[in-house]
Design a protein around this motif. Structure first.
Motif, mmCIF file in Angstrom:
data_model
loop_
_atom_site.group_PDB
_atom_site.id
_atom_site.type_symbol
_atom_site.label_atom_id
_atom_site.label_comp_id
_atom_site.label_asym_id
_atom_site.label_seq_id
_atom_site.Cartn_x
_atom_site.Cartn_y
_atom_site.Cartn_z
ATOM 1 N N SER A 51 -1.506 -31.262 27.643
ATOM 2 C CA SER A 51 -1.343 -30.773 29.015
ATOM 3 C C SER A 51 -2.565 -31.072 29.865
ATOM 4 N N PHE A 52 -3.693 -31.386 29.219
ATOM 5 C CA PHE A 52 -4.930 -31.756 29.906
ATOM 6 C C PHE A 52 -5.463 -33.040 29.264
ATOM 7 N N PRO A 53 -4.661 -34.100 29.323
ATOM 8 C CA PRO A 53 -4.936 -35.278 28.484
ATOM 9 C C PRO A 53 -6.175 -36.072 28.867
ATOM 10 N N ILE A 54 -6.524 -36.125 30.134
ATOM 11 C CA ILE A 54 -7.636 -36.978 30.544
ATOM 12 C C ILE A 54 -8.935 -36.527 29.902
ATOM 13 N N ASN A 55 -9.138 -35.222 29.820
ATOM 14 C CA ASN A 55 -10.328 -34.699 29.164
ATOM 15 C C ASN A 55 -10.169 -34.657 27.650
ATOM 16 N N SER A 56 -8.981 -34.281 27.175
ATOM 17 C CA SER A 56 -8.771 -34.065 25.744
ATOM 18 C C SER A 56 -8.822 -35.354 24.934
ATOM 19 N N PHE A 76 1.901 -33.455 28.836
ATOM 20 C CA PHE A 76 2.760 -32.631 27.988
ATOM 21 C C PHE A 76 3.107 -31.354 28.757
ATOM 22 N N PRO A 77 4.384 -30.896 28.705
ATOM 23 C CA PRO A 77 4.748 -29.660 29.415
ATOM 24 C C PRO A 77 3.844 -28.504 29.003
ATOM 25 N N LEU A 78 3.295 -27.811 29.969
ATOM 26 C CA LEU A 78 2.298 -26.780 29.690
ATOM 27 C C LEU A 78 2.908 -25.545 29.043
ATOM 28 N N THR A 79 4.147 -25.236 29.355
ATOM 29 C CA THR A 79 4.758 -24.027 28.817
ATOM 30 C C THR A 79 5.283 -24.249 27.402
ATOM 31 N N PRO A 80 5.032 -23.291 26.478
ATOM 32 C CA PRO A 80 5.581 -23.413 25.118
ATOM 33 C C PRO A 80 7.063 -23.086 25.070
ATOM 34 N N LEU A 81 7.635 -22.629 26.183
ATOM 35 C CA LEU A 81 9.042 -22.248 26.219
ATOM 36 C C LEU A 81 9.922 -23.372 26.731
#
Length: 322
Positions: A51-56, A76-81
């Motif tokens: 969900s925060f790919p540029i840094n991760s 990636f969708p931020l919500t786990p739902l």
């Protein structure tokens, strides 16, 4: 550093002056445009980190860019739902079609590339897929959908039963609409007819890093007996882990351009790696591309990724020769 909440192409940048490495925001994603691309890597990461790919995945992206790739980074969708995994997967492909249009418009309007380099973005086989952890499930679903219509329908019916319904059929039709729109817009930009492969990601190589095709990060670490009725949670997820594995097993003509990279100390993806490598061993091209490296599940998020980057480049080079 990128502001993850901004879609402003001019302001949303991450720069590395020494490598001329720069991410720009296009549509809902980020793109690092290589001035001399040999291919386009399309990346979808893990739960949370993706969900925060540029840094991760900063150092992995730098390495792949330095090896000659343009990089599309999807969030990636931020919500786990997010239980409708079909929608997430097909949205990736819709986003790819949108990015093709936006990148070609950007390059032609700004004179940023030669004719030969522009042709790279017009060839479907130059688009590669790279996933990490649960992001690999979405790539696997796109691969499952890449067969001809009749075979795809048969696989979905056999694996999903009544969960292959009008909602899913409408979702697949919506992908075709976006693809056709992208074809028209690119054709107008270049003043010549352009076509995009209608069979999803067929002929596009993919590499799955520590693939985890379960429903969530933790719930599917529990082994479910093969013939046990679906739990309430499994019924929420579409498709769930059991259905996904069944579709992969039945997709005997697919996954020929898929490679797997696993990590020796990875306990999260171990079962899914075993399953996928076994399935790849049954495909037409042998031996299967599987590399096991030292490290744990989140090795792609690390700093020392030189070996991993080299391995990814080598596997893509070999897959493109098939």
């Amino acid at each position: 550093m990128i502001n993850n909440n901004s879609n402003d192409v001019k302001l949303s940048k991450f720069r590395d002056p020494e490598e001329n490495f720069c991410f720009k925001a296009f549509s809902h994603s980020w793109v690092a445009i290589n001035p001399h691309p040999k291919g386009i890597i399309q990346f979808i990461g893990s739960f949370v980190f993706g969900s925060f790919p540029i840094n991760s995945y900063k150092y992995l992206f730098q390495n792949l860019f330095a090896q000659g790739y343009t990089i599309f980074v999807f969030r990636f969708p931020l919500t786990p739902l997010k239980f409708d995994h079909w929608k997430v997967a097909t949205n990736l492909l819709k986003e790819e079609y949108t990015l093709r249009v936006e990148i070609i418009r950007f390059l032609t309007q700004n004179g940023k590339t030669s004719h030969n380099h522009l042709e790279i973005y017009l060839n479907d086989s130059n688009y590669y897929w790279l996933g990490h952890s649960l992001g690999c499930k979405y790539i696997s679903l796109l691969e499952i959908l890449s067969n001809d219509c009749e075979q795809r329908k048969l696989i979905l019916q056999n694996s999903l039963g009544n969960r292959y319904n009008q909602k899913l059929i409408a979702l697949l039709d919506s992908v075709d609409m976006i693809r056709e729109k992208a074809e028209q817009e690119i054709s107008e930009l270049l003043s010549k007819p352009i076509s995009i492969n209608k069979y999803f990601i067929q002929d596009q190589p993919s590499i799955l890093l520590a693939p985890e095709i379960s429903n969530t990060v933790t719930i599917n670490r529990i082994n479910i007996p093969k013939n046990k009725p679906l739990s309430n949670f499994e019924l929420l997820v579409s498709p769930n882990a059991r259905e996904t594995k069944r579709m992969i097993t039945q997709s005997t003509n697919l996954f020929n351009l898929t490679g797997v990279i696993s990590f020796a100390q990875d306990c999260i993806a171990k079962d899914d790696v075993t399953f996928l490598v076994q399935q790849l061993s049954l495909r037409r091209f042998l031996p299967p591309f599987h590399k096991e490296s030292f490290g744990w599940h989140f090795e792609p998020n690390g700093i020392q990724i030189e070996y991993l980057g080299t391995c990814i480049n080598q596997i893509f080079a070999e897959l493109t020769q098939r």
